[in-house]
Design an enzyme around this catalytic site. Structure first.
Site, PDB file in Angstrom:
ATOM      1  N   ASP A  43       4.051   1.458 -10.573  1.00 50.21           N
ATOM      2  CA  ASP A  43       2.850   1.667 -11.103  1.00 50.21           C
ATOM      3  C   ASP A  43       2.025   2.753 -10.054  1.00 50.21           C
ATOM      4  O   ASP A  43       2.735   3.096  -8.971  1.00 50.21           O
ATOM      5  CB  ASP A  43       1.918   0.704 -11.552  1.00 50.21           C
ATOM      6  CG  ASP A  43       0.990   0.878 -12.765  1.00 50.21           C
ATOM      7  OD1 ASP A  43       1.599   0.522 -13.777  1.00 50.21           O
ATOM      8  OD2 ASP A  43      -0.132   1.177 -12.383  1.00 50.21           O
TER       9      ASP A  43
ATOM     10  N   ASP B 287       1.898  -2.413  -9.217  1.00 48.36           N
ATOM     11  CA  ASP B 287       1.191  -1.409  -8.490  1.00 48.36           C
ATOM     12  C   ASP B 287       0.708  -1.878  -6.938  1.00 48.36           C
ATOM     13  O   ASP B 287       1.286  -2.987  -6.422  1.00 48.36           O
ATOM     14  CB  ASP B 287      -0.283  -0.945  -9.187  1.00 48.36           C
ATOM     15  CG  ASP B 287      -1.065  -2.261  -9.519  1.00 48.36           C
ATOM     16  OD1 ASP B 287      -0.561  -3.567  -8.964  1.00 48.36           O
ATOM     17  OD2 ASP B 287      -2.008  -2.260 -10.053  1.00 48.36           O
TER      18      ASP B 287
END
Length: 608
Positions: free
Chosen positions: A429, A410
């Site tokens: 993500d 992420d």
């Protein structure tokens, strides 16, 4: 043969000359791995700085040697001050899905031994078989430059009319040259970050609604097979370069990093060169991917010089404000997916102990992280988390992320009152986490794989105000499912992460999102599961120039269901799809906006 490269660098106003011994190998000892002989030429002065790695290894399928850097199989990049026609080499790095390790469970498992449990989905499926890879090159500049791109594999690049530079809203002059193209890059004090894409190199991702397929199904995204990203960075300002001297600085030596090598001085400096974590937590040498740097509590600044390539991850313990600066690279390529630092770095997911590239688990009150310049490559899990005290903020700029093919890779946590700007993140993500009030994010470029939304604000009920996101460029997405739990959307809110929680209408999220461009076939604008109310939530100036997805999978449909007692004070202004405005007359599912919002919110929201 041995080549002596002399690199002149400017540090804090002083000229520093470094002599680097580089071994050049003439023949490959491993099938598929080649280290090219090269008489490279770089420059590093006050107007332009490029760098090179003599240990570049062209290797499309296995891990590179510890002291080597994976080099692009396809591209060569050269940079000249504009109109001078004096080009200097700029090293082209490459990242590949799973880093050549395949699906392995333990860092000691042989590459491609397929020891990861078949029930574990690491987020990577057809990419290795397609030869998907991401190359990038970076340089520092203070004037307009010309960037020349050629190939090293004998292929012929498309002409300017068949080249797309993304974000497309930022225009560049592109012209042909012998064997390649030249892109004029204007000087920008905020830097320039862009993807160069060739029509003949594009791959269309297709899906049957549950997975990627190589034929049939619907096209859900189009990306380069051999991606190339250029990072043109301004020189660091003086306050982001530490004042180094022998008394306050531990200077690392290129090569293996063993436990404690980083010492206990306030500043940890990585000069140009290649470094790798070499021991496991018990001090046994040679187990790559079995350790990370746990800095001394006295160390608060990590400085990665241009040309530094560090294979490892960094955990801080300081109680002071702390720093990560410099235009070097921190790479997680030696770690397995979800590497669990508390369990031998095996592929065992833990939200608490799976490894982060930047980590702090013992924060004091009021600390700030300053991050300016680094690139991270191939993170094995979430990329940054700081724990122990909620009173933390960050100042992040000119921060790049590449090779994020695994699930859970992420963007960084964006804590309360943090300021993030001029970033480029390849993610699989959540890209932009809006979990804290007062955060400001601007001039962000996102290259999205297929997991979670671009902007995430869910998982629990929140009470947030003062969040601003401006100038967001989404240059690629390739969702293959219509999802609401991990929303396939630009703006998303997932349902509760933990069980037994209840919606809280008394709390609310307030946010302003402006000047958003999504390129290619776009997913939905919204997929929100309301866990609280939304108050003064404004989304304005959104453009989908290439359109929303309209395939049977349903990825293009925005969905906001009812939530008991919650209000939806949402205002959408100037949203266009293929240049046509979405209005209260054409927002519905099956119409231009594909906006499916529960009737219980009627009168609380508007599109204008």
């Amino acid at each position: 043969m041995t080549l002596i490269c002399v690199l002149s660098m400017s540090t804090m106003g002083h000229s520093v000359t470094r002599i680097v011994l580089v071994n050049i190998l003439f023949a490959a000892l491993v099938v598929g791995a080649v280290v090219l002989p090269r008489d490279n030429r770089t420059t590093c002065g006050s107007q332009l700085c490029t760098w090179w790695h003599g240990s570049g290894e062209i290797n499309t399928g296995t891990p590179v040697q510890p002291g080597n850097v994976r080099q692009s199989r396809k591209y060569s990049v050269h940079v000249s001050l504009a109109d001078y026609n004096q080009f200097y080499d700029s090293f082209v790095y490459e990242s590949i899905p799973r880093n050549g390790n395949g699906r392995i469970y333990s860092p000691t498992d042989p590459p491609n031994s397929n020891t990861l449990n078949s029930s574990i989905d690491d987020g990577i499926s057809i990419e290795p078989s397609l030869g998907i890879n991401m190359a990038w090159s970076q340089f520092e500049y203070r004037r307009d430059v010309d960037v020349k791109i050629t190939t090293i594999d004998g292929s012929i690049l498309d002409g300017p009319l068949d080249i797309v530079v993304r974000p497309t809203s930022v225009k560049y002059s592109v012209k042909s040259c012998t064997g390649g193209i030249i892109i004029r890059v204007p000087y920008d004090p905020n830097g320039r970050k862009f993807s160069v894409e060739f029509k003949s190199d594009l791959y269309s991702y297709r899906s049957d609604g549950s997975q990627y397929v190589t034929s049939g199904g619907s096209v859900v995204g189009v990306e380069p097979t051999n991606a190339l990203v250029i990072f043109a960075s301004p020189f660091l300002p003086p306050d982001m370069v530490p004042q180094m001297n022998p008394h306050n600085t531990k200077t690392m030596k290129p090569g293996p990093i063993n436990n404690g090598d980083w010492g206990s001085k306030p500043i940890l400096y990585f000069p140009p060169g290649v470094y790798w974590m070499n021991e496991d937590t018990s001090g046994n040498p040679g187990k790559l991917g079995s350790n990370h740097m746990r800095l001394d509590s006295n160390t608060y600044w990590v400085y990665l010089a241009p040309g530094a390539y560090v294979k490892g991850a960094i955990e801080y313990f300081t109680k002071k404000n702390f720093y990560a600066t410099g235009h070097g690279i921190l790479s997680g390529e030696n770690y397995v997916y979800q590497a669990n630092a508390a369990d031998n770095y095996y592929a065992i997911k833990s939200d608490g102990t799976s490894l982060r590239m930047w980590w702090h688990n013992n924060l004091g009150a009021g600390q700030t992280w300053f991050c300016k310049g680094p690139t991270i490559n191939a993170p094995p899990f979430n990329t940054m988390d700081f724990n122990g005290n909620s009173n933390i903020s960050s100042q992040i700029s000119d921060y790049k992320q590449v090779g994020a093919y695994f699930f859970q890779t992420d963007g960084p946590e964006i804590y309360e009152d943090s300021v993030v700007h001029d970033v480029f993140w390849h993610v699989n993500d959540d890209a932009i986490k809006t979990y804290y009030s007062g955060a400001s994010i601007s001039r962000a470029i996102i290259w999205k794989c297929h997991n979670d939304p671009i902007i995430q604000m869910g998982w629990t009920s929140r009470n947030l105000t003062g969040i601003k996101i401006d100038n967001l460029h989404v240059i690629h997405t390739r969702y293959f499912k219509s999802e609401t739990v991990v929303p396939s959307a630009i703006i998303g809110a997932s349902p509760f992460y933990a069980s037994g929680m209840n919606v809280d209408p008394s709390q609310s999220i307030s946010m302003n999102i402006s000047n958003v461009v999504c390129e290619g076939l776009c997913p939905s604008l919204f997929r929100i599961t309301p866990l609280q109310s939304y108050k003064n939530f404004v989304v304005e100036n959104v453009a989908f120039p290439d359109g929303l997805q309209t395939n049977p999978i349903g990825i293009g449909e925005s969905i906001i269901p009812a939530a008991s007692g919650c209000t939806m004070d949402l205002e959408i202004r100037n949203w266009t799809v293929k240049g046509q405005k979405v209005t209260m007359q054409n927002f519905q599912s099956g119409s231009l906006g594909q906006f499916n919002i529960d009737v219980s919110y009627w009168g609380q929201w508007s599109i204008s």
